[in-house]
Design a protein around this motif. Structure first.
Motif, mmCIF file in Angstrom:
data_model
loop_
_atom_site.group_PDB
_atom_site.id
_atom_site.type_symbol
_atom_site.label_atom_id
_atom_site.label_comp_id
_atom_site.label_asym_id
_atom_site.label_seq_id
_atom_site.Cartn_x
_atom_site.Cartn_y
_atom_site.Cartn_z
ATOM 1 N N ARG A 120 0.463 -1.007 -0.146
ATOM 2 C CA ARG A 120 -0.037 -0.046 0.083
ATOM 3 C C ARG A 120 0.777 1.508 0.406
ATOM 4 N NH1 ARG A 120 -3.481 -3.607 3.370
ATOM 5 N NH2 ARG A 120 -2.247 -2.597 4.855
ATOM 6 N N ARG A 130 1.012 3.679 -2.734
ATOM 7 C CA ARG A 130 0.291 5.498 -2.688
ATOM 8 C C ARG A 130 1.956 6.327 -2.983
ATOM 9 N NH1 ARG A 130 -0.580 4.322 2.176
ATOM 10 N NH2 ARG A 130 1.781 4.858 3.582
ATOM 11 N N ASN A 155 -9.850 -4.645 -2.456
ATOM 12 C CA ASN A 155 -8.748 -5.361 -2.411
ATOM 13 C C ASN A 155 -8.909 -6.942 -3.499
ATOM 14 O OD1 ASN A 155 -8.344 -4.368 0.363
ATOM 15 N ND2 ASN A 155 -10.710 -4.885 1.079
#
Length: 454
Positions: free
Chosen positions: A317, A321, A452
């Motif tokens: 993650r 980002r 997800n």
């Protein structure tokens, strides 16, 4: 600087540098062909033949580009697990499949070329020259297709530098060999038009030689443990099925992407010469952005696959980002580049005042490319790194529906085209359809990630 940011730049910058050299090769080939002339009509036929021949190979190789994207993600995951033996088997399998596909290309070259010219409308002279160009360059297929696998494998191994050097060697040899072989050097007069195709062939095999030497020396410890059992396992039914299941989705995605770009060119050609010329120039300017953002998409592919292999979801993650922050930074910069630099680029590409005026009316569309292209291209890389191919396939199928659906539904309401005039309404509709396809890709993949997907 954050370690993840350092990794992103380490992976992205070499890819960006290599990408920048790509249009230079195209310009060199055009310039070389533009310096040729004969009694049959001068340089225009040679330029047209190189354009037509290059388009044929773009269509062919674009549809095989799944080998790069399909290899990169699963290699990155093997790297993340620390399973370098599996990474070596992936290289063996991918190169083996690439070589088999290249043999199929060579075997079907005759029927393929005939099929292309059923749809490609050009003068007999251009067709004859394009066929001569194709008949030489097609023998580079084993190198060109294998390099797709090798580039993907290098990216998966977090080694964008080797991929960069491979691309630089291909592009530099291509440009220099095409000039020398076509126009000559010193007292040698060169071999004329076929030299452009021979230069490309020499460049592809030069790049393949470098890439294989890199495997032999830089990665010798990775491949050293392999034995006959590993080679059998690399091509065993379970591993081949998994490989083709992933790559079938990516192949469908490649076909869908090709359909949009071919559709854009075909529709604009049907709207007249001004529409075709202005559309082609605007598309070339649009693609400059992709040379930069693709570097960050590759970084996202490598890091996402690596951290998934390590089962570090938080790092997955974080890397996503960070990749988006860098990619968006490039997007913001390109908004200003397109705002102030687009018209000078148009003027460089054509001195024709009518074409310039047609392009000027389409320039506002360029400002949509950075935000929409950033999201679509970056998500592609991230999903490829996760070896999550179905969403990539589905996003392209839906975006095809958006592109062609918008054109079919609304084109009937535009004013008919008069000879020699610029079909402004139709071209704005076509540009809107193109950006609708990017929007669909970006939104669909964003939603899938939020749910997800991996």
């Amino acid at each position: 600087m954050n370690p993840v940011d350092k990794d992103i730049l380490r992976l992205a910058l070499p890819s960006i540098l290599a990408n920048i050299t790509v249009p230079i090769v195209g310009m060199v080939d055009m310039a070389v062909s533009g310096h040729l002339s004969d009694s049959g009509g001068g340089a225009a036929a040679f330029i047209g033949a190189v354009s037509a021949g290059s388009m044929i190979f773009d269509l062919l190789y674009w549809n095989l580009s799944f080998l790069r994207s399909g290899t990169g993600g699963i290699t990155a995951q093997a790297y993340g697990r620390g399973d370098f033996r599996a990474a070596a088997r992936i290289a063996v399998r991918s190169i083996g499949v690439a070589f088999a596909l290249s043999l199929l290309v060579l075997a079907l070259q005759g029927p393929f070329l005939k099929a292309v010219f059923l749809f490609l409308d050009c003068s007999p002279e251009v067709k004859e020259l394009a066929v001569r160009y194709f008949n030489v360059r097609v023998w580079a297929a084993p190198a060109a297709v294998s390099l797709m696998s090798l580039r993907g494998w290098f990216i998966g191994m977090q080694d964008s530098v080797s991929s960069m050097w491979t691309d630089l060697i291909v592009n530099v040899v291509n440009a220099s060999a095409s000039i020398i072989l076509t126009l000559g050097i010193g007292g040698w007069r060169g071999i004329g038009f076929p030299g452009i195709a021979w230069g490309t062939l020499l460049a592809q095999y030069s790049g393949l030689t470098f890439a294989l030497l890199t495997l032999a020396f830089k990665y010798r410890k990775v491949f050293a443990p392999l034995d006959a059992g590993d080679f059998r396992q690399a091509f065993s039914s379970p591993e081949l099925r998994a490989f083709f299941r992933l790559n079938t989705d990516l192949f469908v995605r490649s076909l869908g992407l090709t359909a949009i770009y071919v559709g854009f060119t075909t529709i604009s050609a049907g709207l007249g010469d001004l529409a075709l010329a202005s559309g082609a120039i605007i598309m070339k300017i649009l693609m400059i952005f992709s040379f930069f953002t693709d570097g960050f998409a590759y970084a996202g592919e490598a890091l996402c696959g690596r951290y998934l292999g390590m089962k570090l979801r938080d790092m997955v993650r974080l890397s996503i980002r960070k990749v988006f922050i860098w990619s968006l930074s490039i997007a913001v910069a390109f908004i200003f580049i397109y705002l102030w630099g687009s018209m000078p680029l148009v003027q460089i590409m054509t001195p024709d005042s009518e074409v310039q005026a047609a392009c000027r009316s389409l320039l506002p569309w360029l400002l949509l490319m950075p935000p929409l292209g950033c999201a679509a291209f970056t998500w592609d890389g991230i999903f490829q790194g996760a070896a999550c191919s179905k969403p990539i396939r589905n996003s392209m199928l839906f975006s095809d529906l958006a592109f062609f659906g918008i054109w079919v539904i609304f084109s009937s309401s535009t004013a008919p085209v008069e000879d020699g005039t610029f079909p402004s309404a139709s071209m704005h509709l076509l540009m809107g359809a193109y950006f609708a396809h990017l929007l669909v890709r970006a939104v669909y993949l964003t939603v899938k990630y939020k749910r997800n997907a991996f």
